[in-house]
Design a protein around this motif. Structure first.
Motif, short mmCIF file in Angstrom:
data_model
loop_
_atom_site.label_atom_id
_atom_site.label_comp_id
_atom_site.label_asym_id
_atom_site.label_seq_id
_atom_site.Cartn_x
_atom_site.Cartn_y
_atom_site.Cartn_z
N ALA A 179 0.82 -1.22 0.00
CA ALA A 179 0.00 0.00 0.00
C ALA A 179 0.85 1.26 0.00
O ALA A 179 0.53 2.25 -0.68
N GLY A 180 1.94 1.25 0.78
CA GLY A 180 2.82 2.41 0.80
C GLY A 180 3.43 2.70 -0.55
O GLY A 180 3.59 3.86 -0.95
N MET A 181 3.79 1.65 -1.28
CA MET A 181 4.33 1.82 -2.63
C MET A 181 3.27 2.37 -3.57
O MET A 181 3.51 3.30 -4.36
N THR A 310 14.19 5.73 2.62
CA THR A 310 12.80 6.20 2.62
C THR A 310 11.99 5.38 3.62
O THR A 310 12.14 4.16 3.69
N VAL A 311 11.14 6.06 4.37
CA VAL A 311 10.27 5.40 5.33
C VAL A 311 8.83 5.80 5.03
O VAL A 311 8.53 6.99 4.93
N HIS A 312 7.96 4.82 4.86
CA HIS A 312 6.55 5.08 4.60
C HIS A 312 5.78 5.03 5.91
O HIS A 312 5.74 3.99 6.57
N PRO A 336 -2.41 11.51 7.80
CA PRO A 336 -2.05 11.38 6.39
C PRO A 336 -0.97 10.32 6.18
O PRO A 336 -0.15 10.07 7.07
N PHE A 337 -0.98 9.73 5.01
CA PHE A 337 0.14 8.90 4.60
C PHE A 337 1.32 9.83 4.36
O PHE A 337 1.22 10.79 3.61
N VAL A 338 2.45 9.54 5.00
CA VAL A 338 3.61 10.43 4.95
C VAL A 338 4.81 9.69 4.36
O VAL A 338 5.15 8.58 4.78
N LEU A 339 5.44 10.31 3.37
CA LEU A 339 6.70 9.81 2.83
C LEU A 339 7.83 10.58 3.50
O LEU A 339 7.88 11.80 3.43
#
Length: 475
Positions: A179-181, A310-312, A336-339
């Motif tokens: 999902a993060g990708m 990188t950390v999702h 929120p989804f954070v990159l």
């Protein structure tokens, strides 16, 4: 009357420079016009926070640079470009302190997904083995593929929604990592073709890694500039094009801009049908970005996160799906989804001795000016308790700041337009070639053409190849 140049390229982002280089390689006279004082587009680096701290303005982690057939043939290391690889390309932590890891090794990644090792290996093993035979077609406009069987296998998964493909996994770890990708695509995970983003990024991690550039992304632009100039190209900076009448004469003009800017510059020249298509082109989510100067690295609870480039930050697939859907619907998520990225962990040139840089962004509705600092830092603190205590300074950019920095980031959309199914293959318009405009000799070469966003240069490369065939009869 003889033209002043064979070709002019308006804009010097990765695609504009790629187009100029491709044309120059064939012995043409090429002029690049750039509105800012330096070339680069999204490939720029600045001291946003404190002296000695270097921050990438936009593009910062480069899986597509490493994967791109265009960049692979340039050998830009001869011009000072040095890519540095973290121990782990990407990590996805969970609330309980565990994490799923994207390793360079397919086997290592699969092994870390517990009960989903077989499913993950089945999804990627054949694709990784046969990637060299389909890469040129995956990263190109729609065309008859060289290897139809393997391309069909890729498309069978890539054209599905991320949620559909996630249904093939059983574990929280595999679903969360996937999902993060997929969320890099800046769409709801339920949208068709969002699986393509996850597949390409994960495959890039296994085959090429997710590197950062030593000294900052500006060094990609500097290397491309040096390559182009060495071969006789010409660049004029501080030349912001608003009207065709500003341009010297040329047999071909390639625009590294999005449809909105192209209409403003040359819309009066286009056919009514082409103009109508460009006017209907859709832009998507924006981003809110923070750069930090840090006293120490982010204190992630999970040790693997401290090794990752990188950390999702999004926890479960359910949380990420809700967050991205809210943004798509015009709302701001509380979680929120954070990159998150920490380049100074592997590139000490980014900060003074003993200090560090980091950056993060989340998706927001296009054009939003809401300050998401609290929401983003709360998400970082959630997985790295004590992070706020290490902040020395911060710099934020909302969608308006993004667009002011680069007019191609319409409403903060860094992908040059929505990359959903209806705009994946036909961006920016339904035509025999997506790079041709309705005016002979005028081409679009930005991320608003296939294969879309990312620092890969392939939009510019393919547009230049089209111009070479059409105008200069070179194949």
């Amino acid at each position: 009357m003889q033209a002043d140049y064979d070709a002019i390229v308006v804009g010097s982002g990765p695609n504009g420079l790629a187009a100029a280089i491709t044309l120059q390689q064939r012995g043409l006279s090429v002029l690049v016009l750039e509105g800012k004082d330096t070339v680069g587009g999204g490939m720029r680096t600045a001291s946003f926070t404190l002296p000695g701290f270097l921050h990438d303005v936009c593009s910062a982690v480069h899986p597509m640079l490493a994967m791109s057939p265009f960049f692979q043939q340039l050998e830009l290391d001869k011009y000072g470009l040095e890519c540095i690889h973290p121990s782990l390309p990407a990590v996805h932590p969970f609330d309980d302190g565990t994490a799923a890891c994207l390793h360079r090794s397919l086997t290592a990644t699969a092994s870390g997904l517990n009960g989903d090792a077989t499913a993950y290996f089945r999804l990627f093993e054949r694709l990784e083995r046969n990637w060299s035979g389909i890469a040129a077609d995956v990263l190109a406009p729609f065309r008859l593929p060289a290897n139809p069987t393997e391309m069909a296998r890729f498309g069978w998964v890539a054209l599905r929604s991320s949620l559909s493909v996630a249904g093939e996994f059983n574990t929280r770890e595999a679903k969360g990592l996937w999902a993060g990708m997929a969320a890099h695509g800046m769409q709801p995970l339920s949208n068709a073709a969002t699986a393509a983003t996850a597949m390409v990024l994960m495959l890039a991690g296994h085959l090429y890694g997710w590197p950062v550039v030593k000294g900052g992304s500006q060094n990609i632009a500097r290397a491309m500039e040096a390559y182009f100039l060495e071969r006789g190209g010409k660049i004029e900076t501080g030349f912001f094009v608003k009207d065709l009448r500003q341009l010297p004469s040329a047999r071909a003009i390639l625009f590294d801009v999005t449809p909105r800017q192209l209409l403003a510059i040359a819309g009066h020249k286009f056919s009514s049908i082409y103009r109508w298509q460009l006017e209907r082109y859709r832009y998507g989510m924006g981003v809110f970005k923070i750069d930090w100067a840090l006293d120490d690295p982010a204190p992630f609870a999970n040790a693997a996160c401290r090794l990752a480039g990188t950390v999702h930050l999004g926890n479960t697939i359910q949380e990420i799906a809700v967050s991205e859907q809210k943004v798509w619907d015009g709302r701001h998520p509380d979680q929120p989804f954070v990159l998150f990225s920490q380049p100074s962990k592997i590139d000490p040139t980014r900060a003074p001795a003993g200090k560090h840089t980091a950056w993060a962004y989340c998706h927001v509705p296009g054009g939003s000016v809401k300050d998401m600092t609290e929401e983003i830092e709360r998400q970082v603190e959630r997985f790295a308790p004590g992070f706020r205590e290490r902040i020395l300074a911060r710099h934020v950019m909302n969608t308006a700041d993004m667009e002011a920095y680069n007019p191609n980031y319409n409403g903060g959309d860094i992908n040059g337009g929505v990359m959903d199914l209806s705009q994946l293959f036909t961006r920016p318009a339904l035509r025999a070639s997506p790079y041709r405009t309705s005016v002979k000799g005028m081409y679009l070469c930005s991320s608003s053409t296939p294969p879309g966003g990312g620092v890969h240069g392939l939009c510019g490369y393919h547009a230049a190849k089209r111009a070479l065939k059409d105008i200069f009869l070179l194949h």
